[in-house]
Design a protein around this motif. Structure first.
Motif, PDB file in Angstrom:
ATOM      1  N   ALA A 166       0.860  -1.189   0.000  1.00 29.86           N
ATOM      2  CA  ALA A 166       0.000   0.000   0.000  1.00 29.86           C
ATOM      3  C   ALA A 166       0.892   1.233   0.000  1.00 29.86           C
ATOM      4  CB  ALA A 166      -0.936   0.019   1.210  1.00 29.86           C
ATOM      5  N   GLY A 167       0.361   2.325  -0.495  1.00 27.75           N
ATOM      6  CA  GLY A 167       1.123   3.575  -0.477  1.00 27.75           C
ATOM      7  C   GLY A 167       0.683   4.502  -1.587  1.00 27.75           C
ATOM      8  N   LYS A 168       0.942   5.773  -1.388  1.00 27.87           N
ATOM      9  CA  LYS A 168       0.554   6.790  -2.364  1.00 27.87           C
ATOM     10  C   LYS A 168       1.782   7.293  -3.109  1.00 27.87           C
ATOM     11  CE  LYS A 168      -3.594   9.039  -0.523  1.00 27.87           C
ATOM     12  NZ  LYS A 168      -4.116  10.331  -0.041  1.00 27.87           N
ATOM     13  N   PRO A 169       1.858   7.078  -4.404  1.00 27.23           N
ATOM     14  CA  PRO A 169       2.873   7.789  -5.181  1.00 27.23           C
ATOM     15  C   PRO A 169       2.486   9.264  -5.280  1.00 27.23           C
ATOM     16  CG  PRO A 169       1.835   6.005  -6.453  1.00 27.23           C
ATOM     17  CD  PRO A 169       1.009   6.213  -5.240  1.00 27.23           C
ATOM     18  N   TYR A 170       3.474  10.112  -5.481  1.00 30.45           N
ATOM     19  CA  TYR A 170       3.169  11.492  -5.817  1.00 30.45           C
ATOM     20  C   TYR A 170       2.340  11.477  -7.102  1.00 30.45           C
ATOM     21  CZ  TYR A 170       3.919  16.299  -7.432  1.00 30.45           C
ATOM     22  OH  TYR A 170       3.727  17.568  -7.898  1.00 30.45           O
ATOM     23  N   PRO A 171       1.240  12.267  -7.176  1.00 30.97           N
ATOM     24  CA  PRO A 171       0.306  12.107  -8.296  1.00 30.97           C
ATOM     25  C   PRO A 171       0.868  12.417  -9.672  1.00 30.97           C
ATOM     26  CG  PRO A 171      -0.286  14.001  -6.925  1.00 30.97           C
ATOM     27  CD  PRO A 171       0.752  13.232  -6.185  1.00 30.97           C
ATOM     28  N   MET A 172       2.040  13.077  -9.726  1.00 29.83           N
ATOM     29  CA  MET A 172       2.671  13.324 -11.027  1.00 29.83           C
ATOM     30  C   MET A 172       3.962  12.531 -11.207  1.00 29.83           C
ATOM     31  SD  MET A 172       0.513  15.415 -12.361  1.00 29.83           S
ATOM     32  CE  MET A 172       1.306  16.252 -13.729  1.00 29.83           C
ATOM     33  N   ASP A 173       4.249  11.608 -10.283  1.00 27.94           N
ATOM     34  CA  ASP A 173       5.450  10.772 -10.378  1.00 27.94           C
ATOM     35  C   ASP A 173       5.089   9.514 -11.164  1.00 27.94           C
ATOM     36  OD1 ASP A 173       7.695   9.203 -10.084  1.00 27.94           O
ATOM     37  OD2 ASP A 173       7.842   9.425  -7.906  1.00 27.94           O
ATOM     38  N   TYR A 174       5.197   9.622 -12.471  1.00 35.01           N
ATOM     39  CA  TYR A 174       4.707   8.538 -13.325  1.00 35.01           C
ATOM     40  C   TYR A 174       5.494   7.244 -13.186  1.00 35.01           C
ATOM     41  CZ  TYR A 174       1.757  12.219 -15.113  1.00 35.01           C
ATOM     42  OH  TYR A 174       0.840  13.237 -15.191  1.00 35.01           O
ATOM     43  N   PRO A 175       6.813   7.267 -12.990  1.00 32.96           N
ATOM     44  CA  PRO A 175       7.509   5.995 -12.718  1.00 32.96           C
ATOM     45  C   PRO A 175       7.007   5.316 -11.448  1.00 32.96           C
ATOM     46  CG  PRO A 175       9.077   7.681 -13.395  1.00 32.96           C
ATOM     47  CD  PRO A 175       7.777   8.380 -13.204  1.00 32.96           C
ATOM     48  N   ALA A 176       6.737   6.088 -10.389  1.00 29.94           N
ATOM     49  CA  ALA A 176       6.221   5.495  -9.154  1.00 29.94           C
ATOM     50  C   ALA A 176       4.808   4.968  -9.349  1.00 29.94           C
ATOM     51  CB  ALA A 176       6.255   6.528  -8.023  1.00 29.94           C
ATOM     52  N   ILE A 177       3.985   5.698 -10.093  1.00 25.78           N
ATOM     53  CA  ILE A 177       2.636   5.221 -10.401  1.00 25.78           C
ATOM     54  C   ILE A 177       2.711   3.932 -11.215  1.00 25.78           C
ATOM     55  CG2 ILE A 177       0.544   5.743 -11.733  1.00 25.78           C
ATOM     56  CD1 ILE A 177       0.920   8.680 -10.906  1.00 25.78           C
ATOM     57  N   ASN A 178       3.674   3.871 -12.137  1.00 30.03           N
ATOM     58  CA  ASN A 178       3.867   2.649 -12.930  1.00 30.03           C
ATOM     59  C   ASN A 178       4.243   1.473 -12.036  1.00 30.03           C
ATOM     60  OD1 ASN A 178       4.165   1.376 -15.655  1.00 30.03           O
ATOM     61  ND2 ASN A 178       6.256   1.082 -14.914  1.00 30.03           N
ATOM     62  N   ASP A 179       5.087   1.730 -11.011  1.00 32.59           N
ATOM     63  CA  ASP A 179       5.442   0.671 -10.057  1.00 32.59           C
ATOM     64  C   ASP A 179       4.199   0.176  -9.312  1.00 32.59           C
ATOM     65  OD1 ASP A 179       8.111   0.795 -10.723  1.00 32.59           O
ATOM     66  OD2 ASP A 179       8.674   2.057  -9.017  1.00 32.59           O
ATOM     67  N   PHE A 180       3.365   1.123  -8.876  1.00 39.04           N
ATOM     68  CA  PHE A 180       2.131   0.760  -8.175  1.00 39.04           C
ATOM     69  C   PHE A 180       1.241  -0.098  -9.081  1.00 39.04           C
ATOM     70  CE2 PHE A 180      -2.240   1.373  -6.856  1.00 39.04           C
ATOM     71  CZ  PHE A 180      -2.186   1.312  -5.472  1.00 39.04           C
TER      72      PHE A 180
END
Length: 551
Positions: free
Chosen positions: A387-401
């Motif tokens: 669980a966790g929130k990526p920064y909403p504009m951090d697309y690499p982190a969102i991709n990891d999620f």
């Protein structure tokens, strides 16, 4: 209540008598007040709770974010959806205070709200808003989204926290002895104080202290100095005057460097981070001394008192009953979100924190054959939750999620949850047997989630970064990945950590949990004891007065 001659509404120990104003972009005080994103807010929230418990003469200065950080939802395929919902708070008091600051050479009205200490058992906190009818729409948006992606809006937010916060303090007639900046977001306050103190930077320096949380130079906020000047960040000062005062040479305004030059004293947030910060900034002249005050978390808020009661009474059965109940309650959330039924008798690994590249959320999945072997092991079964929130504009982190969401579909015992805020954070720590933390060393300044995990009967399994070197007794109160050679490539460091992680998990952690429950429980007990002895935030709040404010 008259706020024009404000005093903290309690009196305490004389050693906490100095008046302190604590500036922070975010405060994680309690689940209903959604003005935080992650670790920085969790830290400041625990600090405010301990300041209340110790009756310290301290107030918090923050911003009332209309939409918070963001609301984490799911798309139709269960991948991450970023949403924005307006928040209303009936428990905040309107102070009646309104004043103007200058942003982009134009007046902006600021309204101040008050969080009473009794509401959530915290130090008094004043929250600033520009979302009022007196302002045009653009000015109203300054306090809409925490860490807005628009650069100009973000600079305006920094002006509001720093200049607006310092001006509010004058409106309150609070007259603090110390202005404490929790990160450099509020360093614009120094330019306001510089003018207030008759253009005497030494008077500013006497009152200003600074906490830095960032362990690498590139991670510190920098903005175009001409943009900052155009937006009235420096008041009426020209760029040449700002350069002369700050010592900056290039066209970027480095918020952290200026904070280190304007403060009389600064601190890193773990002993290791203090060393990293001193090495990182020593090449710059005029930087203040950097000490260490290790982050901590508030035991009254985070620790499960029933687990501690059972531990302290050496009642093993009651401890097991309570932990099983906590796991079941957590697994109700897993079932509700994912349709997967987890078993409280199965060893449960949790990785939960902000998604960011260096935190390596997906590390354990990078050798899929190993991961499949781990998740299908019938001798030592496991369950895994992310669980966790990526920064909403951090697309690499969102991709990891999203990668983990898609991966989890193939497993009954792997789940990815949304809504990682204070409530879910506490539930996951209560439901975890093992709290997995594998940042790339030395990128994690402190990393406090493992502290609150230990307060809820979870064992830490971590790379040796942040606060962990001060806590860990490998195999006694936690498990630690041996350090990689930092002179090797990032790929080689990741490979080293992955191999070591699986080796320790397969050959030490799982056999101990399933084959020697007494030994496992002793590790749990040791972690619970050691974290409360060294990493409970009353210790931290006391050290801030002793080492930072009173020096």
């Amino acid at each position: 209540m008259d706020f024009r001659n404000y005093k903290v509404p309690y009196s305490g120990d004389a050693k906490y008598s100095k008046k302190v104003a604590y500036f922070s972009m975010e405060f994680a005080i309690h689940q209903p007040l959604k003005i935080y994103s992650g670790g920085l807010g969790f830290l400041s929230g625990s600090h405010m709770r301990s300041a209340y418990e110790l009756q310290q003469n301290l107030i918090g200065i923050g911003i009332l974010w209309k939409y918070g950080y963001y609301d984490q939802g799911r798309n139709m395929d269960q991948t991450l959806q970023v949403g924005w919902m307006a928040k209303d708070y009936s428990f905040l008091e309107d102070t009646g205070i309104k004043f103007q600051i200058t942003v982009h050479d134009a007046p902006v009205w600021v309204k101040a709200f008050y969080l009473k200490p009794e509401t959530f058992k915290s130090a008094p906190i004043f929250l600033l808003s520009t979302d009022i009818p007196e302002n045009d729409y653009v000015s109203q948006t300054i306090t809409h989204r925490l860490y807005d992606a628009n650069v100009a809006t973000k600079v305006a937010q920094f002006i509001l926290l720093g200049v607006g916060g310092a001006k509010l303090i004058d409106e309150l007639n609070f007259n603090p002895d110390v202005y404490h900046l929790n990160e450099a977001h509020g360093i614009s306050s120094a330019f306001y104080l510089y003018k207030k103190f008759g253009n005497n930077i030494e008077e500013v320096r006497k009152k200003l202290v600074f906490t830095t949380h960032t362990p690498e130079e590139a991670g510190n906020e920098k903005h175009d100095i001409f943009l900052c000047q155009k937006m009235s960040y420096f008041g009426n000062m020209s760029v040449d005057e700002v350069r002369a005062l700050t010592g900056l040479q290039d066209n970027f305004f480095d918020h952290s460097l200026v904070a280190l030059r304007f403060a009389r004293l600064a601190n890193g947030v773990s002993k290791l981070h203090g060393e990293v910060a001193r090495a990182m900034w020593k090449k710059y002249p005029g930087v203040c001394p950097i000490i260490s005050i290790t982050n901590s978390q508030n035991g009254k808020y985070w620790a499960d008192k029933h687990l501690y009661e059972a531990k302290n009474n050496n009642d093993s059965n009651k401890f097991d009953e309570r932990k099983t109940y906590l796991k079941k309650r957590t697994f109700d959330i897993v079932a509700d979100q994912t349709g997967k039924l987890f078993d409280p008798n199965v060893f449960t690994i949790v990785w939960s924190r902000r998604f960011a590249g260096y935190k390596r959320a997906d590390l354990i999945t990078r050798k899929l054959e190993w991961f499949n072997e781990l998740t299908s092991n019938t001798q030592y079964p496991v369950q895994i939750i992310w669980a966790g929130k990526p920064y909403p504009m951090d697309y690499p982190a969102i991709n990891d999620f999203n990668h983990l969401v898609n991966l989890s579909r193939g497993y009954k015992n792997v789940a990815v949850l949304i809504g990682y805020e204070l409530f879910l954070s506490k539930r996951l720590k209560q439901g975890a047997d093992l709290w997995l933390n594998n940042p790339r060393v030395p990128r994690e300044a402190s990393g406090t989630s493992g502290m609150t995990a230990a307060m809820n009967g979870a064992v830490n399994f971590s790379t040796n970064d942040g606060w962990i070197p001060e806590f860990e007794k490998d195999g006694i109160n936690s498990f630690v990945v041996p350090p990689a050679d930092l002179n090797t490539s990032v790929y080689e460091q990741d490979e080293h950590d992955l191999v070591a992680l699986y080796d320790i998990l397969k050959n030490k952690i799982l056999p101990t949990y399933y084959n020697n429950r007494d030994a496992w429980k002793q590790i749990v007990y040791n972690g619970m004891e050691d974290v409360m002895n060294g990493f409970e935030s009353n210790r931290m709040a006391d050290e801030y007065y002793e080492l930072l404010y009173n020096n």
